[in-house]
Scaffold this motif. Structure first.
Motif, short mmCIF file in Angstrom:
data_model
loop_
_atom_site.label_atom_id
_atom_site.label_comp_id
_atom_site.label_asym_id
_atom_site.label_seq_id
_atom_site.Cartn_x
_atom_site.Cartn_y
_atom_site.Cartn_z
N THR A 172 2.58 15.63 -2.93
CA THR A 172 2.02 15.14 -1.67
C THR A 172 2.85 15.70 -0.53
N PRO A 173 2.89 17.03 -0.38
CA PRO A 173 3.83 17.64 0.56
C PRO A 173 3.56 17.32 2.02
N ASP A 174 2.31 17.02 2.37
CA ASP A 174 1.98 16.75 3.77
C ASP A 174 2.23 15.31 4.19
N HIS A 175 2.41 14.42 3.19
CA HIS A 175 2.61 13.01 3.54
C HIS A 175 3.51 12.33 2.51
N PRO A 176 4.72 12.83 2.33
CA PRO A 176 5.62 12.19 1.36
C PRO A 176 6.09 10.83 1.86
N SER A 177 6.51 9.99 0.94
CA SER A 177 6.96 8.64 1.29
C SER A 177 8.36 8.68 1.91
N ILE A 178 8.46 8.28 3.17
CA ILE A 178 9.77 8.20 3.82
C ILE A 178 10.58 7.06 3.20
N VAL A 179 9.91 5.96 2.90
CA VAL A 179 10.61 4.80 2.34
C VAL A 179 11.23 5.14 0.99
N ALA A 205 0.07 -1.89 -10.62
CA ALA A 205 -1.02 -1.95 -9.65
C ALA A 205 -0.47 -1.67 -8.26
N ASN A 206 -1.37 -1.30 -7.36
CA ASN A 206 -0.95 -0.97 -6.00
C ASN A 206 -2.09 -1.22 -5.04
N LEU A 207 -1.77 -1.86 -3.92
CA LEU A 207 -2.74 -1.95 -2.83
C LEU A 207 -2.91 -0.53 -2.30
N SER A 208 -4.12 -0.02 -2.32
CA SER A 208 -4.32 1.41 -2.12
C SER A 208 -4.77 1.75 -0.70
N PHE A 209 -4.22 2.85 -0.17
CA PHE A 209 -4.67 3.41 1.10
C PHE A 209 -5.66 4.56 0.88
N SER A 210 -5.96 4.85 -0.37
CA SER A 210 -6.85 5.97 -0.68
C SER A 210 -8.32 5.55 -0.51
N ALA A 211 -9.19 6.55 -0.44
CA ALA A 211 -10.62 6.31 -0.24
C ALA A 211 -11.27 5.96 -1.57
N LEU A 212 -11.04 4.74 -2.04
CA LEU A 212 -11.48 4.34 -3.37
C LEU A 212 -12.99 4.31 -3.53
N GLU A 213 -13.71 4.26 -2.42
CA GLU A 213 -15.17 4.22 -2.53
C GLU A 213 -15.72 5.51 -3.15
N GLY A 214 -14.92 6.56 -3.20
CA GLY A 214 -15.35 7.81 -3.81
C GLY A 214 -15.09 7.90 -5.30
N LEU A 215 -14.54 6.84 -5.90
CA LEU A 215 -14.23 6.86 -7.33
C LEU A 215 -15.50 6.82 -8.18
N GLY A 255 0.80 -1.21 0.00
CA GLY A 255 0.00 0.00 0.00
C GLY A 255 0.84 1.27 0.00
N GLY A 256 0.16 2.41 0.08
CA GLY A 256 0.86 3.68 0.07
C GLY A 256 1.61 3.89 -1.23
N PHE A 257 2.90 4.18 -1.11
CA PHE A 257 3.74 4.44 -2.27
C PHE A 257 4.56 3.22 -2.69
N ASP A 258 4.16 2.03 -2.28
CA ASP A 258 4.96 0.84 -2.59
C ASP A 258 5.19 0.65 -4.08
N ILE A 259 4.24 1.02 -4.92
CA ILE A 259 4.41 0.82 -6.35
C ILE A 259 5.58 1.63 -6.88
N PHE A 319 -3.08 10.53 -2.97
CA PHE A 319 -3.59 9.56 -3.94
C PHE A 319 -2.39 9.10 -4.78
N PRO A 320 -1.51 8.25 -4.22
CA PRO A 320 -0.27 7.87 -4.91
C PRO A 320 -0.50 7.28 -6.30
#
Length: 318
Positions: free
Chosen positions: A228-235, A50-60, A26-30, A84-85
């Protein structure tokens, strides 16, 4: 048996024409799989992301959904959130002349995630899957003193383990970043050795900054940090810093303000494995097999952890 001058991972993928590169956790793993995906595209392979998503996909929008728990994301996909990575990566891909399409998988338990993966594999007639972890917690067996955040990673492993047909591989990049999640990297090395004895280890290779793919990866991570300035990927920020040749306590986000980072060349190494070997060596995979929700996966792992004798951390000599 492969030759020393070849790369076992790309040798395995050489005969595949339609390849799925998927973020496991999830997240930015892709993003952690981007150098491999781009290298395959540059060799004229037909690659899906593809990516396991942490985003609110129900709003798509309804027309984004290809199957239950499987959506296709483009640069124009409407979802009212900054984090929304999948869309951010689709935008970067389009900017650089690549197909701007990333598939988002819902954050579910094993059974619905397997159905979503099966739909994705059948839709594109995939003959090889590369499951990517930014970090090393996908390599945890379950009896270690600290597991990091294994729920999504091992749900992805379990989902793909029962899908026969395509060649299924796992890559891990970012050795050391999970130390901040309680992972003992001495135990990671012990697990890799065990996977090697089991015949599941395909070796390691680096992502040099002087390669086309290395330079594009660094650019993609910088683009994601900007958008994504408020939540950039540390990894991925750590991996990109390592690819650039930086070392030590490198600052690229205020999110690491209370930690001392140890950016180093090992973070830019890919470790490659047979997915079936990863699944075979996970001690609790049977416990999560029949889950439908991610919280059921978490509960099953917690119950297993209460029952198992845990291995203490292993110090890497220095």
């Amino acid at each position: 048996m492969t030759s020393l001058h070849t790369n076992p991972l790309f040798d395995r993928l050489d005969s595949a024409e339609r390849i799925l590169v998927a973020g496991a956790g999830g997240g930015f793993d892709i993003y952690a799989g981007l150098p491999i995906a781009l290298s395959l595209i540059h060799r004229n392979k037909r690659v899906q992301l593809a990516n396991l998503s942490f985003s609110a996909l129900e709003g798509l929008p309804l027309d984004s959904w290809l199957a239950p728990d499987l959506a296709v994301i483009t640069p124009e996909t409407s979802l009212h959130q900054v984090y929304f990575p999948e869309r951010t990566l689709a935008q970067w891909l389009a900017l650089h002349g690549y197909p701007g399409r990333v598939h988002a998988l819902s954050r579910t338990g094993v059974q619905p995630l397997r159905d979503a993966y099966r739909a994705l594999i059948e839709r594109y007639d995939i003959d090889a899957v590369v499951l990517v972890d930014g970090g090393t917690d996908i390599l945890m067996r379950g009896d270690e003193s600290g597991l990091g955040t294994p729920e999504e990673d091992l749900t992805s492993v379990a989902a793909l383990a029962a899908i026969e047909g395509p060649d299924r591989l796992v890559v891990s990049i970012g050795f050391g970043v999970d130390a901040y999640h309680g992972v003992s990297h001495g135990l990671v090395l012990e697990n890799i050795a065990a996977l090697d004895r089991d015949g599941a280890y395909l070796g390691a290779f680096s992502v040099p900054r002087t390669t086309r793919e290395g330079a594009l990866f660094v650019d993609a991570v910088a683009h994601a940090q900007e958008h994504t300035p408020d939540h950039p990927s540390i990894v991925n920020g750590s991996i990109a810093a390592a690819v650039r040749g930086e070392f030590g306590d490198v600052r690229f986000t205020s999110r690491t303000g209370n930690s001392e980072l140890f950016i180093n060349p090992l973070m830019s190494l890919y470790f490659a494995f047979e997915l079936e070997g990863i699944a075979r060596n996970c001690l609790y995979l049977d416990r999560i097999e029949h889950t439908h929700l991610i919280r059921q996966v978490s509960s099953a792992i917690e119950t297993f952890r209460d029952e198992v004798l845990q291995r203490p951390p292993r110090q890497i000599p220095h």
